[in-house]
Motif scaffolding. Structure first.
Motif, PDB file in Angstrom:
ATOM      1  N   LYS A   1      41.667  78.402 -40.540  1.00  6.07           N
ATOM      2  CA  LYS A   1      42.275  79.722 -40.587  1.00  6.07           C
ATOM      3  C   LYS A   1      42.749  80.135 -39.200  1.00  6.07           C
ATOM      4  CE  LYS A   1      39.413  81.379 -44.428  1.00  6.07           C
ATOM      5  NZ  LYS A   1      38.590  80.154 -44.584  1.00  6.07           N
ATOM      6  N   MET A   2      43.989  80.603 -39.130  1.00  2.00           N
ATOM      7  CA  MET A   2      44.585  81.011 -37.867  1.00  2.00           C
ATOM      8  C   MET A   2      44.840  82.514 -37.866  1.00  2.00           C
ATOM      9  SD  MET A   2      44.771  78.274 -36.124  1.00  2.00           S
ATOM     10  CE  MET A   2      45.841  78.776 -34.784  1.00  2.00           C
ATOM     11  N   PRO A   3      44.746  83.156 -36.707  1.00  2.00           N
ATOM     12  CA  PRO A   3      45.051  84.579 -36.621  1.00  2.00           C
ATOM     13  C   PRO A   3      46.468  84.881 -37.119  1.00  2.00           C
ATOM     14  CG  PRO A   3      43.914  83.864 -34.653  1.00  2.00           C
ATOM     15  CD  PRO A   3      44.229  82.622 -35.424  1.00  2.00           C
ATOM     16  N   TYR A   4      46.674  86.126 -37.505  1.00  2.00           N
ATOM     17  CA  TYR A   4      47.960  86.538 -38.059  1.00  2.00           C
ATOM     18  C   TYR A   4      48.688  87.422 -37.049  1.00  2.00           C
ATOM     19  CZ  TYR A   4      51.468  88.552 -41.148  1.00  2.00           C
ATOM     20  OH  TYR A   4      52.655  88.943 -41.712  1.00  2.00           O
ATOM     21  N   LYS A   5      49.989  87.148 -36.840  1.00  2.00           N
ATOM     22  CA  LYS A   5      50.779  87.960 -35.930  1.00  2.00           C
ATOM     23  C   LYS A   5      51.505  89.048 -36.710  1.00  2.00           C
ATOM     24  CE  LYS A   5      53.737  87.783 -31.869  1.00  2.00           C
ATOM     25  NZ  LYS A   5      54.471  86.912 -30.913  1.00  2.00           N
ATOM     26  N   VAL A   6      51.216  90.306 -36.367  1.00  2.00           N
ATOM     27  CA  VAL A   6      51.838  91.457 -37.015  1.00  2.00           C
ATOM     28  C   VAL A   6      53.146  91.751 -36.291  1.00  2.00           C
ATOM     29  CG1 VAL A   6      51.552  93.889 -37.638  1.00  2.00           C
ATOM     30  CG2 VAL A   6      49.557  92.368 -37.586  1.00  2.00           C
ATOM     31  N   THR A   7      54.258  91.731 -37.033  1.00  2.00           N
ATOM     32  CA  THR A   7      55.572  91.891 -36.406  1.00  2.00           C
ATOM     33  C   THR A   7      56.344  93.096 -36.922  1.00  2.00           C
ATOM     34  OG1 THR A   7      56.551  90.391 -38.035  1.00  2.00           O
ATOM     35  CG2 THR A   7      55.778  89.421 -35.963  1.00  2.00           C
ATOM     36  N   SER A   8      55.761  93.864 -37.849  1.00  2.00           N
ATOM     37  CA  SER A   8      56.425  95.067 -38.352  1.00  2.00           C
ATOM     38  C   SER A   8      55.420  95.881 -39.152  1.00  2.00           C
ATOM     39  CB  SER A   8      57.622  94.707 -39.236  1.00  2.00           C
ATOM     40  OG  SER A   8      57.193  94.281 -40.520  1.00  2.00           O
ATOM     41  N   GLU A   9      55.867  97.035 -39.642  1.00  2.00           N
ATOM     42  CA  GLU A   9      55.047  97.857 -40.530  1.00  2.00           C
ATOM     43  C   GLU A   9      55.400  97.613 -41.997  1.00  2.00           C
ATOM     44  OE1 GLU A   9      52.491  99.851 -40.074  1.00  2.00           O
ATOM     45  OE2 GLU A   9      52.421  99.840 -37.881  1.00  2.00           O
ATOM     46  N   ALA A  10      56.228  96.623 -42.259  1.00  2.00           N
ATOM     47  CA  ALA A  10      56.603  96.314 -43.639  1.00  2.00           C
ATOM     48  C   ALA A  10      55.407  95.777 -44.412  1.00  2.00           C
ATOM     49  CB  ALA A  10      57.742  95.304 -43.648  1.00  2.00           C
ATOM     50  N   SER A  11      55.524  95.780 -45.743  1.00  2.00           N
ATOM     51  CA  SER A  11      54.481  95.221 -46.584  1.00  2.00           C
ATOM     52  C   SER A  11      54.215  93.775 -46.177  1.00  2.00           C
ATOM     53  CB  SER A  11      54.921  95.281 -48.051  1.00  2.00           C
ATOM     54  OG  SER A  11      53.954  94.672 -48.887  1.00  2.00           O
ATOM     55  N   VAL A  12      52.933  93.415 -46.129  1.00  2.00           N
ATOM     56  CA  VAL A  12      52.575  92.087 -45.639  1.00  2.00           C
ATOM     57  C   VAL A  12      51.315  91.603 -46.332  1.00  2.00           C
ATOM     58  CG1 VAL A  12      51.138  92.997 -43.755  1.00  2.00           C
ATOM     59  CG2 VAL A  12      52.210  90.753 -43.520  1.00  2.00           C
ATOM     60  N   THR A  13      51.184  90.290 -46.485  1.00  2.00           N
ATOM     61  CA  THR A  13      49.999  89.686 -47.080  1.00  2.00           C
ATOM     62  C   THR A  13      49.156  89.050 -45.983  1.00  2.00           C
ATOM     63  OG1 THR A  13      51.150  89.251 -49.160  1.00  2.00           O
ATOM     64  CG2 THR A  13      49.142  87.993 -48.737  1.00  2.00           C
ATOM     65  N   ILE A  14      47.891  89.435 -45.932  1.00  2.00           N
ATOM     66  CA  ILE A  14      46.980  88.971 -44.883  1.00  2.00           C
ATOM     67  C   ILE A  14      45.730  88.370 -45.525  1.00  2.00           C
ATOM     68  CG2 ILE A  14      45.486  89.727 -42.973  1.00  2.00           C
ATOM     69  CD1 ILE A  14      47.524  91.749 -42.218  1.00  2.00           C
ATOM     70  N   GLY A  15      45.215  87.311 -44.927  1.00  2.00           N
ATOM     71  CA  GLY A  15      43.965  86.725 -45.382  1.00  2.00           C
ATOM     72  C   GLY A  15      42.783  87.444 -44.778  1.00  2.00           C
ATOM     73  N   HIS A  16      41.706  87.542 -45.574  1.00  2.00           N
ATOM     74  CA  HIS A  16      40.507  88.177 -45.035  1.00  2.00           C
ATOM     75  C   HIS A  16      39.287  87.436 -45.549  1.00  2.00           C
ATOM     76  CE1 HIS A  16      39.577  90.745 -48.702  1.00  2.00           C
ATOM     77  NE2 HIS A  16      40.825  90.421 -48.934  1.00  2.00           N
ATOM     78  N   TYR A  17      38.195  88.104 -45.793  1.00  2.00           N
ATOM     79  CA  TYR A  17      36.916  87.505 -46.177  1.00  2.00           C
ATOM     80  C   TYR A  17      37.085  86.303 -47.110  1.00  2.00           C
ATOM     81  CZ  TYR A  17      32.397  87.187 -48.569  1.00  2.00           C
ATOM     82  OH  TYR A  17      31.228  86.742 -49.128  1.00  2.00           O
ATOM     83  N   SER A  18      36.396  85.190 -46.799  1.00  2.00           N
ATOM     84  CA  SER A  18      36.483  83.949 -47.567  1.00  2.00           C
ATOM     85  C   SER A  18      37.949  83.512 -47.616  1.00  2.00           C
ATOM     86  CB  SER A  18      35.895  84.153 -48.966  1.00  2.00           C
ATOM     87  OG  SER A  18      35.804  82.923 -49.648  1.00  2.00           O
ATOM     88  N   ASN A  19      38.474  83.225 -48.799  1.00  2.00           N
ATOM     89  CA  ASN A  19      39.866  82.818 -48.919  1.00  2.00           C
ATOM     90  C   ASN A  19      40.710  83.864 -49.629  1.00  2.00           C
ATOM     91  OD1 ASN A  19      39.767  80.180 -47.692  1.00  2.00           O
ATOM     92  ND2 ASN A  19      38.583  79.512 -49.460  1.00  2.00           N
TER      93      ASN A  19
END
Length: 488
Positions: A192-210
Motif C-alpha cells: 500500500k502506497m500513500p495517496y496524493k491529494v490533487t483537488s477537492e473533487a470526488s475521490v476514492t481512497i483506501g483505508h483500514y484493511s483493503n
C-alpha cells in the motif's frame, strides 16, 4: 513558525456599569474594549500577539486571529448573542499594522448566503516576522445569529474574543506514510502506497484493511485553502465558552474536576481554571463540536490534519508533525503557574508516554502526568521545525500533548465504504438549550478519529498518519487525554 511563550495578564474595564471584557489566549491579548459610533454599533478593541508572520518564502503562509464578538443586555442578563458584522469592509477600521486576511462575507464555504459574517480573520499587514503590538480594530455590528440587535439606548456586556489561527494554502499533499497503523493509501497498490491529494473533487481512497471509500466533492480533503487553530484549545478558552452560554447549557458542557493537569471550577456562577494556558483535556467530541459551533469555526477532517502537518512535502515513513521520524522526549519542565511553564530540555519536541511520562524536574516535581501548556516547545526564531515540534505551516503540538479529535473519512462499520457526509459548514454561535452543537451537517452518527497521540499514548500514536483510534461514535465520552482544535 517559532513562538516565544510569555505570561499574560488580564485587565478588566468598567464602562457605564457594564463589563467590556478583555480576552486572552496563548500569546494573544485583547483589551480596551469600547462601544462607539453614531448608533453605538461599533465595537473597538486593542489587540496584540507575539511572533506573528506573513512570509512569501517557505511555508508561504501567515498566522492570523479569528476575532468575534459576544454581547448581552446588562440589566436583563440572560443569553449571550453572537454578533454579525457588516459585510461592507468600509464600515470597519484597522490600525496600520493589521489588516483583514479576507473580506467579511455572509456566504458559507460554497458561496451560499446565510449568517456567516460571524467574525473577521485579521493578520499582520506587511510581510515579515515579529510581534503585533497594541493595534486597534473597530468592527460594526449589524445584528446577531439569534436575531438580537444592539439597541443604541441599551447597555450591554460585550466580550471580544480571539483565537490564533494559521493559514493553510491551497495545494497538493500526501495522506498516509506507508508505515503507520491503518494509514490512508492509494487503492489497489501492493504494498500500500500513500495517496496524493490533487483537488477537492470526488475521490476514492483506501483505508483500514483493503477497504476503499469514495468521498463526495463537498467533503473537506485539505487541498483547498483553510485556516487551522495554531494551538490546541486551552482550558482558559474553554472557560470563556462556558461563561458565555446559558447557565443550564454550561452545566451540560462543563466538567468540574482537578486531575491530570486539568482544573476547572465553578464559583459564583463563573467558570475558571488554575492553568488557563494549558491544553484542554477531558473534552468529549460533543464538547469539542459545541465549542467550535459557539466560536463559528468547524471541526477538521483527518485529511486536513495530515495536510497541516506535512504540507506539500513528500511523506516520510513513521514521521511526526515536524517532518522526521525521530524525536526528543520532554522530561524537564519548570514552572507550576500557567504562563510560566517552560521545557528546560534544550531540544525536546514531544510530550508523550515515553521513558519518563511524568515530566519530572525543576519545580514541577514528579508524577505530574497530563497535558502541558500550549506552545511549550517554542523557542527563539533561530530554531526550526524539529527543535520546536512545529508542523509544516506553524501549528504547535500536532504530535503529542492531547489527542485531537477529527472527522473520519468514513462511517458505518457494517459497510466501511460508506463515506462521511460532513461538508465543513461553519458553526453560527448558537447552541441547543442543553449546550450542544446544532450546525446542519455535523451529524451525531458520524465517526470521529483521534489523531496526533497524547501524553498517555506510546510513540506509535504520535505519528501523523497513524489511524489506530478509528471508528469512535460515543460523542459524550470524556477522557483525560482528549482535546482538539478547529478550522475555518
Amino acid at each position: 513558525m517559532n513562538k516565544i511563550l510569555q505570561a499574560k495578564r488580564v485587565i478588566y474595564f468598567f464602562i457605564l456599569f457594564c463589563l467590556y471584557f478583555p480576552a486572552e489566549s496563548n500569546n494573544l491579548v485583547i483589551s480596551s474594549v469600547s462601544r462607539t459610533g453614531t448608533d453605538r454599533d461599533v465595537i473597538t478593541a486593542t489587540i496584540s500577539w507575539d511572533n506573528s508572520w506573513n512570509v512569501i518564502g517557505i511555508p508561504q503562509n501567515h498566522d492570523a486571529v479569528w476575532l468575534f464578538i459576544k454581547f448581552r443586555e446588562c440589566e436583563a442578563g440572560g443569553e449571550w448573542s453572537h454578533a454579525l458584522l457588516s459585510t461592507n469592509m468600509s464600515d470597519h477600521t484597522f490600525s496600520a499594522g493589521i489588516t483583514p486576511a479576507q473580506p467579511i462575507t455572509n456566504a458559507d464555504r460554497f458561496g451560499v448566503a446565510g449568517n456567516h459574517n460571524t467574525g473577521v480573520m485579521i493578520r499582520r499587514s506587511d510581510y515579515g516576522i515579529g510581534n503585533i503590538s497594541s493595534q486597534t480594530v473597530s468592527l460594526r455590528v449589524v445584528g446577531s445569529t439569534n436575531g438580537s440587535l444592539l439597541n443604541s439606548t441599551v447597555e450591554y456586556d460585550i466580550k471580544v474574543l480571539g483565537i490564533e489561527m494559521v493559514y493553510i494554502p491551497e495545494g497538493s499533499f500526501y495522506v498516509g506514510d506507508g508505515s503507520s497503523t491503518y494509514f490512508l493509501h492509494s487503492p489497489g497498490t501492493n504494498p500500500k502506497m500513500p495517496y496524493k491529494v490533487t483537488s477537492e473533487a470526488s475521490v476514492t481512497i483506501g483505508h483500514y484493511s483493503n477497504y476503499t471509500v469514495t468521498l463526495n466533492a463537498s467533503f473537506p480533503k485539505g487541498y483547498a485553502a483553510f485556516y487551522y487553530m495554531k494551538y490546541e484549545i486551552t482550558q482558559g478558552q474553554y472557560c470563556d465558552f462556558l461563561n458565555t452560554i446559558p447557565i443550564n447549557a454550561a452545566l451540560s458542557r462543563a466538567y468540574i474536576y482537578s486531575s491530570y493537569m486539568y482544573h476547572i471550577t465553578l464559583d459564583g456562577g463563573v467558570y475558571s481554571g488554575r492553568y488557563p494556558d494549558r491544553a484542554m483535556n477531558y473534552m468529549s467530541y460533543r464538547d469539542l463540536l459545541s465549542y467550535l459551533d459557539w466560536a463559528a469555526l468547524r471541526p477538521p477532517t483527518e485529511m486536513e490534519y495530515e495536510k497541516a502537518c506535512r504540507g506539500p512535502l513528500d511523506y516520510v515513513a513513521g514521521e511526526f508533525a515536524w517532518g522526521t521520524n525521530t524525536y526528543i522526549e520532554a522530561i524537564n519542565i519548570s514552572g507550576t503557574v500557567s504562563g510560566t511553564e517552560i521545557c528546560t530540555d534544550s531540544a525536546a519536541n514531544l510530550h508523550f508516554y515515553g521513558d519518563d511520562r511524568y515530566c519530572h524536574g525543576g519545580s514541577f516535581g514528579t508524577r505530574r502526568e497530563g497535558p502541558l501548556e500550549v506552545g511549550i516547545f517554542a523557542r527563539d526564531t533561530t530554531t526550526g521545525r524539529v527543535e520546536t515540534g512545529a508542523a509544516y505551516y506553524g501549528m504547535m503540538e500536532m504530535s503529542g500533548n492531547v489527542n485531537e479529535m477529527c472527522v473520519q473519512i468514513n462511517i458505518n462499520t457494517t459497510n466501511p465504504s460508506t463515506p462521511s457526509n460532513y461538508t465543513g459548514i461553519w458553526g453560527d454561535g448558537i447552541l441547543t438549550t442543553d449546550g450542544s452543537y446544532n450546525t446542519v451537517g455535523w451529524n451525531d452518527t458520524e465517526y470521529f478519529i483521534y489523531k496526533g497521540g497524547s501524553f498517555s499514548n506510546d510513540i506509535y500514536r504520535q505519528r501523523v498518519s497513524d489511524r489506530y483510534s478509528i471508528n469512535n461514535t460515543n460523542q459524550n465520552d470524556r477522557y483525560n487525554n482528549s482535546g482538539g482544535r478547529g478550522c475555518r
